[in-house]
Design an enzyme around this catalytic site. Structure first.
Site, PDB file in Angstrom:
ATOM      1  N   HIS A 149       0.871  -1.186   0.000  1.00  6.42           N
ATOM      2  CA  HIS A 149       0.000   0.000   0.000  1.00  6.42           C
ATOM      3  C   HIS A 149       0.907   1.234   0.000  1.00  6.42           C
ATOM      4  CE1 HIS A 149      -2.106  -2.992   2.589  1.00  6.42           C
ATOM      5  NE2 HIS A 149      -3.249  -2.468   2.207  1.00  6.42           N
ATOM      6  N   ASP A 209       2.403   2.021   3.365  1.00  6.88           N
ATOM      7  CA  ASP A 209       3.420   1.093   3.905  1.00  6.88           C
ATOM      8  C   ASP A 209       4.834   1.570   3.614  1.00  6.88           C
ATOM      9  OD1 ASP A 209       1.213  -0.581   4.193  1.00  6.88           O
ATOM     10  OD2 ASP A 209       1.688  -1.747   2.388  1.00  6.88           O
ATOM     11  N   HIS A 253     -10.645 -14.046   5.527  1.00  3.76           N
ATOM     12  CA  HIS A 253     -11.897 -13.340   5.255  1.00  3.76           C
ATOM     13  C   HIS A 253     -13.011 -14.328   4.917  1.00  3.76           C
ATOM     14  CE1 HIS A 253      -9.501  -9.507   3.862  1.00  3.76           C
ATOM     15  NE2 HIS A 253      -9.113  -9.953   5.038  1.00  3.76           N
ATOM     16  N   ASP A 298      -4.514 -13.040  10.754  1.00  2.09           N
ATOM     17  CA  ASP A 298      -3.465 -12.975   9.720  1.00  2.09           C
ATOM     18  C   ASP A 298      -2.217 -13.782  10.069  1.00  2.09           C
ATOM     19  OD1 ASP A 298      -4.975 -11.392   8.029  1.00  2.09           O
ATOM     20  OD2 ASP A 298      -4.124  -9.512   8.749  1.00  2.09           O
ATOM     21  N   ASP A 304      -0.702 -12.564   3.011  1.00  4.91           N
ATOM     22  CA  ASP A 304      -1.240 -11.460   3.817  1.00  4.91           C
ATOM     23  C   ASP A 304      -1.202 -11.950   5.271  1.00  4.91           C
ATOM     24  OD1 ASP A 304      -2.412  -9.204   4.721  1.00  4.91           O
ATOM     25  OD2 ASP A 304      -4.093  -9.218   3.317  1.00  4.91           O
TER      26      ASP A 304
END
Ligand code: XLS
Ligand code: NI
Ligand code: NI
Length: 436
Positions: free
Chosen positions: A100, A103, A270, A308, A338
């Site tokens: 990102h 980051d 998720h 995670d 991830d």
């Protein structure tokens, strides 16, 4: 010159009998599996945020990791972080990474200053990709951490936040394009609500659809060849997230005319939060023609949130890859970890060890999946189970040539009384257990 952060420069493959914690036991990138090198089947990526930006916080405690690039509030620290990151990609021999904007750059306060700082680091990334051969699996924008996003990005009631989100996505898409990224991801962490009492669902859906359409238009305008992907998640941080699961995202894409433009990036944790299995989400995406890529991780079975963790369950991973392989394997997508190390895992080598274990788990899972498919018992069973539908008559029924009355007449004239047959679940479970 190496930063000397990691104890080794390269993690070797030593085979299943090795006890060296800094060696691969199952991931041999050149091994051929179903006609492709293992590296090209798995297409591993390291997530920049978890390994280099995460400081070890949890809801009750502050940073535990004391990295030489923390606090990463200036360009010098950001540069050191990039050096260490590429050393790790090289040590692990991963072909890809993902990041990102937030980051990789410090937060300097204004949009413009941040954009410039970001682009300066992207320049460094471009040179490092060239030097190491490591590529970008996907880029993305962090539209959830800063307080400006607290009520959403594209779904914000304030149109200026919508504009800020669009400007941020544009900057990140430009960078992803420049770095030859294979994909661009949108995960809507705050695109949802905390309470329905202050929320207009219809407006927020329209806003989100409009933003995604602008992203797709811009992708074509600049000639970006990567896949645009949405990453479903049912909740956390928002109480409810609009991109709940694959089926929900597909409905959203259809509603906004984007089902042929956008794919999904499916994350293990998720899928579980949404009350599904990972393989369910993968199979659903394939059935709907929107499968793109995966975020590989796992959640703690007791804690009920997105922990995670790195994957370590070979049978589960094997099942997920078996569906990916049945769909023809990855094209532009890949296996992005991830995943993050626990906040007590303080040592530099813990970052390597975590990825090594995960890559070995995925390698074993993929090889088991390939063996299941090559054996054929399982896919043939499923194929056979539906074989009654293969005749011209029943194909005609599916094609709309027969209506309800004709069907009813057929049942009576032919005296149809179907005889139930076993679903053979335990048999199939035993068949698959031969391979894991
Ligand atoms: C958070 C998401 C996030 C996306 C990228 O749960 O998994 O990390 O993958 O924004
Ligand atoms: Ni996640
Ligand atoms: Ni993710």
């Amino acid at each position: 010159m190496s930063t000397g952060f990691f104890p080794v420069e390269r993690v070797p493959y030593e085979g299943p009998n090795s006890t060296n914690p800094l060696a691969f036991r199952h991931y041999n990138p050149d091994e051929m599996v179903m006609g492709k090198r293992l590296e090209d089947q798995l297409r591993f990526a390291v997530a920049y945020w978890h390994s280099f930006a995460y400081e070890g916080l949890d809801p009750f405690g502050g940073p535990t990791f004391q990295r030489p690039w923390f606090p990463a509030n200036n360009q010098k620290a950001a540069k050191l972080k990039a050096d260490v990151a590429f050393e790790m990609f090289t040590a692990l021999g991963v072909p890809f990474y993902a990041f990102h904007d937030a980051d990789i750059r410090p937060d300097l306060g204004s949009f413009k200053e941040n954009r410039k700082a970001y682009e300066a680091i992207v320049d460094i990334f471009a040179a490092k990709q060239e030097e190491t051969g490591v590529g970008l699996l996907w880029g993305t924008a962090n539209l959830f951490s800063h307080r400006r996003w607290m009520a959403g990005a594209s779904t914000n009631p304030d149109p200026e936040v919508f504009a800020y989100a669009g400007a941020t996505i544009k900057t990140c898409l430009d960078a992803t394009h420049r770095l030859g990224g294979q994909n661009y991801v949108l995960w809507g962490g705050r695109e949802g609500y905390e309470t329905l009492l202050n929320t207009d669902l219809k407006r927020e859906d329209d806003q989100m659809g409009r933003m995604l359409n602008m992203v797709v238009d811009y992708k074509h305008k600049i000639g970006f060849k990567g896949q645009i992907m949405v990453e479903p998640k049912p909740q956390e941080p928002s109480k409810h997230q609009y991109d709940y699961d694959v089926a929900t995202v597909y409905g959203f894409l259809k509603r906004h005319g984007l089902e042929n433009e956008v794919k999904v990036n499916i994350e293990q944790g998720h899928a579980i939060l949404a009350g599904h299995s990972f393989e369910h989400e993968i199979a659903m995406a394939q059935a709907l023609g929107v499968f793109g890529s995966i975020d590989m991780n796992r959640n703690d079975y007791q804690s009920g949130w997105d922990t995670d963790q790195f994957p370590n369950n070979v049978p589960e991973v094997a099942l997920a890859y078996s569906y990916i392989l049945q769909g023809g394997g990855f094209t532009q997508g890949g296996t992005n970890f991830d995943s993050r190390i626990r906040r007590q895992s303080l040592d530099a080598e813990d970052l390597l060890i975590a990825h090594i274990g995960a890559m070995d788990t995925c390698a074993r899972g993929l090889k088991a999946a390939a063996a299941m498919l090559e054996d054929g018992t399982w896919p043939n069973f499923v194929e056979n189970r539906y074989s009654g539908w293969n005749s011209d008559y029943w194909q005609g029924v599916l094609a709309g040539k027969v209506g309800l009355e004709a069907l009813a007449a057929k049942v009576e004239t032919e005296g149809i009384e179907p005889e139930p047959v076993s679903g053979k679940q335990e048999y199939l479970e035993n068949v698959l257990n031969r391979f894991v």
